[in-house]
Design a protein around this motif. Structure first.
Motif, PDB file in Angstrom:
ATOM      1  N   ASP B 444       0.811  -1.228   0.000  1.00 44.04           N
ATOM      2  CA  ASP B 444       0.000   0.000   0.000  1.00 44.04           C
ATOM      3  C   ASP B 444       0.845   1.278   0.000  1.00 44.04           C
ATOM      4  O   ASP B 444       0.388   2.317  -0.466  1.00 44.04           O
ATOM      5  N   ILE B 445       2.035   1.204   0.583  1.00 45.08           N
ATOM      6  CA  ILE B 445       2.837   2.435   0.709  1.00 45.08           C
ATOM      7  C   ILE B 445       4.053   2.396  -0.231  1.00 45.08           C
ATOM      8  O   ILE B 445       4.171   3.204  -1.144  1.00 45.08           O
ATOM      9  N   TYR B 446       4.957   1.432   0.004  1.00 41.91           N
ATOM     10  CA  TYR B 446       6.234   1.439  -0.731  1.00 41.91           C
ATOM     11  C   TYR B 446       6.036   1.243  -2.238  1.00 41.91           C
ATOM     12  O   TYR B 446       6.479   2.052  -3.045  1.00 41.91           O
ATOM     13  N   LYS B 447       5.330   0.158  -2.586  1.00 45.60           N
ATOM     14  CA  LYS B 447       5.162  -0.159  -4.012  1.00 45.60           C
ATOM     15  C   LYS B 447       4.235   0.849  -4.697  1.00 45.60           C
ATOM     16  O   LYS B 447       4.414   1.196  -5.864  1.00 45.60           O
ATOM     17  N   ARG B 448       3.243   1.359  -3.975  1.00 44.52           N
ATOM     18  CA  ARG B 448       2.262   2.258  -4.582  1.00 44.52           C
ATOM     19  C   ARG B 448       2.761   3.703  -4.626  1.00 44.52           C
ATOM     20  O   ARG B 448       2.526   4.414  -5.598  1.00 44.52           O
ATOM     21  N   LEU B 449       3.455   4.130  -3.544  1.00 44.68           N
ATOM     22  CA  LEU B 449       3.782   5.560  -3.450  1.00 44.68           C
ATOM     23  C   LEU B 449       5.274   5.875  -3.595  1.00 44.68           C
ATOM     24  O   LEU B 449       5.637   6.969  -4.024  1.00 44.68           O
ATOM     25  N   VAL B 450       6.146   4.928  -3.230  1.00 48.90           N
ATOM     26  CA  VAL B 450       7.576   5.261  -3.163  1.00 48.90           C
ATOM     27  C   VAL B 450       8.334   4.756  -4.400  1.00 48.90           C
ATOM     28  O   VAL B 450       8.945   5.541  -5.127  1.00 48.90           O
ATOM     29  N   ARG B 451       8.307   3.429  -4.636  1.00 47.67           N
ATOM     30  CA  ARG B 451       9.067   2.844  -5.756  1.00 47.67           C
ATOM     31  C   ARG B 451       8.144   1.919  -6.540  1.00 47.67           C
ATOM     32  O   ARG B 451       8.150   0.701  -6.334  1.00 47.67           O
ATOM     33  N   PRO B 452       7.351   2.459  -7.475  1.00 44.07           N
ATOM     34  CA  PRO B 452       6.330   1.631  -8.130  1.00 44.07           C
ATOM     35  C   PRO B 452       6.852   0.670  -9.214  1.00 44.07           C
ATOM     36  O   PRO B 452       6.133  -0.233  -9.596  1.00 44.07           O
ATOM     37  N   ALA B 453       8.072   0.860  -9.687  1.00 41.32           N
ATOM     38  CA  ALA B 453       8.485   0.087 -10.873  1.00 41.32           C
ATOM     39  C   ALA B 453       9.703  -0.794 -10.627  1.00 41.32           C
ATOM     40  O   ALA B 453      10.579  -0.928 -11.481  1.00 41.32           O
ATOM     41  N   GLU B 454       9.774  -1.423  -9.471  1.00 40.36           N
ATOM     42  CA  GLU B 454      10.928  -2.279  -9.180  1.00 40.36           C
ATOM     43  C   GLU B 454      10.603  -3.740  -9.513  1.00 40.36           C
ATOM     44  O   GLU B 454       9.453  -4.086  -9.807  1.00 40.36           O
ATOM     45  N   THR B 455      11.621  -4.591  -9.424  1.00 40.39           N
ATOM     46  CA  THR B 455      11.410  -6.016  -9.728  1.00 40.39           C
ATOM     47  C   THR B 455      10.795  -6.725  -8.525  1.00 40.39           C
ATOM     48  O   THR B 455      10.840  -6.230  -7.398  1.00 40.39           O
ATOM     49  N   ASP B 456      10.262  -7.933  -8.797  1.00 40.58           N
ATOM     50  CA  ASP B 456       9.683  -8.732  -7.716  1.00 40.58           C
ATOM     51  C   ASP B 456      10.748  -9.066  -6.654  1.00 40.58           C
ATOM     52  O   ASP B 456      10.467  -9.041  -5.457  1.00 40.58           O
ATOM     53  N   ALA B 457      11.971  -9.335  -7.139  1.00 41.69           N
ATOM     54  CA  ALA B 457      13.063  -9.672  -6.200  1.00 41.69           C
ATOM     55  C   ALA B 457      13.335  -8.494  -5.261  1.00 41.69           C
ATOM     56  O   ALA B 457      13.582  -8.682  -4.059  1.00 41.69           O
ATOM     57  N   HIS B 458      13.264  -7.282  -5.789  1.00 39.47           N
ATOM     58  CA  HIS B 458      13.478  -6.087  -4.965  1.00 39.47           C
ATOM     59  C   HIS B 458      12.391  -6.001  -3.878  1.00 39.47           C
ATOM     60  O   HIS B 458      12.687  -5.800  -2.700  1.00 39.47           O
ATOM     61  N   TYR B 459      11.119  -6.185  -4.318  1.00 41.50           N
ATOM     62  CA  TYR B 459      10.029  -6.084  -3.338  1.00 41.50           C
ATOM     63  C   TYR B 459      10.114  -7.201  -2.278  1.00 41.50           C
ATOM     64  O   TYR B 459       9.729  -6.999  -1.137  1.00 41.50           O
ATOM     65  N   LEU B 460      10.633  -8.353  -2.696  1.00 43.28           N
ATOM     66  CA  LEU B 460      10.762  -9.451  -1.727  1.00 43.28           C
ATOM     67  C   LEU B 460      11.776  -9.089  -0.634  1.00 43.28           C
ATOM     68  O   LEU B 460      11.519  -9.294   0.555  1.00 43.28           O
ATOM     69  N   VAL B 461      12.900  -8.498  -1.058  1.00 36.99           N
ATOM     70  CA  VAL B 461      13.925  -8.079  -0.089  1.00 36.99           C
ATOM     71  C   VAL B 461      13.334  -7.014   0.848  1.00 36.99           C
ATOM     72  O   VAL B 461      13.479  -7.081   2.078  1.00 36.99           O
ATOM     73  N   VAL B 462      12.625  -6.031   0.253  1.00 36.10           N
ATOM     74  CA  VAL B 462      12.022  -4.965   1.067  1.00 36.10           C
ATOM     75  C   VAL B 462      10.974  -5.560   2.032  1.00 36.10           C
ATOM     76  O   VAL B 462      10.865  -5.135   3.184  1.00 36.10           O
ATOM     77  N   SER B 463      10.228  -6.560   1.554  1.00 37.57           N
ATOM     78  CA  SER B 463       9.202  -7.189   2.397  1.00 37.57           C
ATOM     79  C   SER B 463       9.833  -7.836   3.624  1.00 37.57           C
ATOM     80  O   SER B 463       9.331  -7.712   4.752  1.00 37.57           O
ATOM     81  N   LYS B 464      10.947  -8.533   3.408  1.00 40.37           N
ATOM     82  CA  LYS B 464      11.622  -9.186   4.541  1.00 40.37           C
ATOM     83  C   LYS B 464      12.188  -8.138   5.500  1.00 40.37           C
ATOM     84  O   LYS B 464      12.103  -8.286   6.724  1.00 40.37           O
ATOM     85  N   LEU B 465      12.762  -7.087   4.911  1.00 42.20           N
ATOM     86  CA  LEU B 465      13.291  -5.999   5.758  1.00 42.20           C
ATOM     87  C   LEU B 465      12.168  -5.348   6.567  1.00 42.20           C
ATOM     88  O   LEU B 465      12.322  -5.077   7.765  1.00 42.20           O
ATOM     89  N   ALA B 466      11.029  -5.112   5.899  1.00 42.67           N
ATOM     90  CA  ALA B 466       9.895  -4.471   6.584  1.00 42.67           C
ATOM     91  C   ALA B 466       9.415  -5.342   7.746  1.00 42.67           C
ATOM     92  O   ALA B 466       9.118  -4.840   8.842  1.00 42.67           O
ATOM     93  N   THR B 467       9.357  -6.672   7.519  1.00 46.25           N
ATOM     94  CA  THR B 467       8.929  -7.579   8.594  1.00 46.25           C
ATOM     95  C   THR B 467       9.884  -7.464   9.784  1.00 46.25           C
ATOM     96  O   THR B 467       9.454  -7.338  10.935  1.00 46.25           O
ATOM     97  N   GLY B 468      11.196  -7.479   9.486  1.00 43.40           N
ATOM     98  CA  GLY B 468      12.192  -7.382  10.561  1.00 43.40           C
ATOM     99  C   GLY B 468      12.107  -6.053  11.295  1.00 43.40           C
ATOM    100  O   GLY B 468      12.162  -6.010  12.530  1.00 43.40           O
TER     101      GLY B 468
END
Lengths: 36, 574
Positions: B444-468
């Protein structure tokens, strides 16, 4: 599990309501039986 | 705790971390990490839904409620089965077919970006803080009862959960939830067994329940129409219905559970599992508390279960007064034990009614001395929460009743199992919340408002970081919240302001084709403000919080539609 027919889900919803009524009735029965 | 109990707790923690970490191989894409590629069976999702709802403070607090106020709290859940049917017919198929990751994603499709972002930010604020409270509450209790270091207890609960959730994603959350539910139910059954076995000779379940009934502890269905009574049949069925609709339909920590199911019907069946089993499960938890009450009629309880304040008084200049009260309490307890024994063996009829009257009189002596002890605590420590009572027990004592019983009365091994069950209840809720917080942050925030055009691998890394990061945030909040009882209340209240209003936005979206984005946005703000006013205004302050949820829905719909009609030029009815 493939999606069920509407009638099968309706039966499930009716069962949920019947079980809820039975559980509330059982709680009520326990209250009445053991009240002093 | 003895060595065997420690062993049980350590084995439980290692098992959970190992089980969570080994799920990491199935999470190489964002959809796998957050939604398990929509592949999980209904029964595992259903157990995860139940485990997420049952936090440690629910387990410990509900048994305490059973002890202090009896079974009436079970009515809180009377609206749940109906809510599950409504959700199975409406939002579950809707979310599933829309292929959304978050409930709030749909709000942008139907309304606009600002409504989605506001709903998401409200969720992130309330759930982020409440995640800290979910860690803090059991950590405070366990550290006091067991003498553990508070910070280490917070870390023991929060860190393993954050690690396996970060690495294993929703697969780890769901499959550990399944095992955690087994530990919780196993612990409860063991505690119930120990309580039944622990009844005095000549007193069976029937006699125990008659004594509990005479003490008003079995009042599980109350048809009174009094909005100031927190738990009645009506407040549970109607107010509870709106709360459950909102919690299971609009809170990402629950929506995400059933979005992982294999099909729409598996999602529906996962919710209906709670419809079947939640009320009986809560009744069993409350009955455990009622049996703890009966246990302490025949076995001497402490005058105050929360020893921190009792110890503070014993070190103060008023220690003599406290000790004198304890002597009086012992005498009153003996009188009540005798009265309870007579009542348990009294034959049916007028003899039992007379014995019940004598028992209630003897009980009032114990309650009166506890009240004087609570006043003394308040005067010495300044803790104003000792002014209020749940049933006949001072409020700050309620959450300590069951843990005190566990560590002082259960046999070796079972103590470890129950402590593991309290850990399991906390960890299952925290894991689901960290997972959903990360999902909303990234989708809702990062992919939609901050970095909308990154790869799935990038979002996966960010997702794990966000969880931590959410895990670290929750542990930090827990460390601060642990010392501030009032902050815990503030966080819980903030969540309740937001629930009904968010449900109102989804009602607007689904049932009112003319509703606009601006209408929904303004309506959501108005709903939250109305509920806050209702909760704090002197005229309505005492009304049960369960009625805040229908109020929020009504205000959002009325204001939202009013504003929508004034802003008709906007997009509507998507």
């Amino acid at each position: 599990m493939p999606d069920e027919t509407e009638s099968s889900m309706t039966r499930t919803y009716v069962l949920v309501v019947v079980i809820e009524i039975a559980v509330i009735a059982a709680l009520w029965f326990m209250k009445v039986t053991f009240s002093v | 705790m003895r060595a065997l109990d420690w062993l049980v707790v350590v084995v439980y923690l290692v098992w959970m971390v190992y089980d969570g970490l080994r799920r990491s191989k199935d999470t190489s894409e964002v959809e796998g990490y957050f939604l398990a590629n929509r592949s999980l069976p209904w029964w595992a999702v259903g157990l995860s839904v139940m485990a997420t709802q049952l936090s440690a403070i629910t387990l410990v607090g509900t048994t305490g409620q059973g002890y202090a106020d009896g079974m009436r709290f079970v009515q809180f859940y009377f609206g749940l089965p109906v809510a599950m049917i409504i959700l199975s017919l409406t939002l579950v198929p809707f979310f599933y077919r829309a292929k959304v990751f978050t409930a709030y994603e749909y709000l942008e499709r139907r309304f606009d970006l600002k409504t989605r972002t506001l709903a998401s930010v409200l969720f992130l604020c309330s759930r982020g803080l409440s995640c800290g409270v979910i860690i803090a509450a059991p950590a405070v209790i366990l550290s006091i009862i067991l003498g553990w270091n508070l910070t280490l207890t917070i870390l023991a609960i929060g860190l393993p959960t954050a690690v396996y959730t970060m690495v294993g994603g929703v697969q780890a959350v769901t499959w550990t939830d399944v095992k955690q539910m087994a530990v919780i139910v196993g612990g409860l059954i063991a505690a119930l067994g120990a309580l039944v076995i622990g009844l005095p000779d000549g007193i069976g379940m029937s006699e125990a329940l008659h004594v509990a009934g005479a003490a008003g502890r079995l009042n599980s269905v109350d048809f009174q129409v009094d909005p100031r009574q927190t738990y009645t049949f009506w407040s549970g069925l109607l107010g509870g219905l709106f709360l459950m609709l909102s919690y299971f339909g609009c809170d990402q920590s629950q929506v995400q559970r059933y979005l992982t199911a294999r099909s729409v019907d598996e999602g529906r069946h996962s919710l209906l599992m709670s419809a079947y089993y939640k009320i009986p499960l809560q009744a069993v938890v409350l009955l455990t508390g009622v049996l703890v009450f009966v246990f302490y009629l025949f076995n001497e309880p402490p005058m105050l279960f929360n020893r921190v304040h009792a110890d503070a008084i014993e070190r103060s200049t008023r220690a003599g007064e406290f000790r004198a009260l304890e002597v009086e309490f012992n005498r009153a307890f003996e009188a009540r034990r005798e009265a309870a024994t007579v009542l348990a063996h009294a034959p049916e009829g007028s003899a039992r009614a007379g014995a019940a009257e004598a028992f209630r009189e003897a009980s009032s002596g114990v309650v009166s001395i506890r009240s004087r002890a609570a006043s003394l605590v308040r005067e010495v420590t300044g803790d104003e929460r000792y002014r209020d009572k749940t049933g006949d027990t001072p409020v700050p004592d309620v959450n300590y009743v069951f843990p005190h019983f566990v560590v002082t009365r259960l046999p070796v091994g079972l103590v470890g199992l129950m402590i593991a069950a309290i850990f399991a209840a906390a960890m299952s809720s925290i894991a689901a919340e960290l997972n959903s917080l990360a999902t909303s942050t990234v989708i809702d925030i990062y992919k939609r408002l901050v970095r909308p055009a990154e790869t799935d691998a990038h979002y996966l890394v960010v997702s794990k970081l966000a969880t931590g990061l959410w895990g670290i945030f929750a542990c930090v909040v827990a460390t601060f919240a642990a010392g501030l009882g009032s902050l815990i209340e503030v966080v819980n209240r903030f969540g309740s302001f937001f629930y009904g209003s968010l449900l109102g936005v989804f009602v607007l979206a689904l049932a009112f084709r003319r509703a606009t984005g601006t209408g929904a946005f303004v309506g959501l703000g108005a709903g939250i403000a109305a509920v806050a006013l209702f909760a704090f205004h002197p005229a309505t302050k005492g009304i049960s919080f369960l009625w805040q949820n229908p109020l929020g829905v009504i205000v959002v719909v009325i204001v939202g539609m009013g504003v929508s009609l004034m802003t008709r030029g906007e997009r509507s009815g998507a």
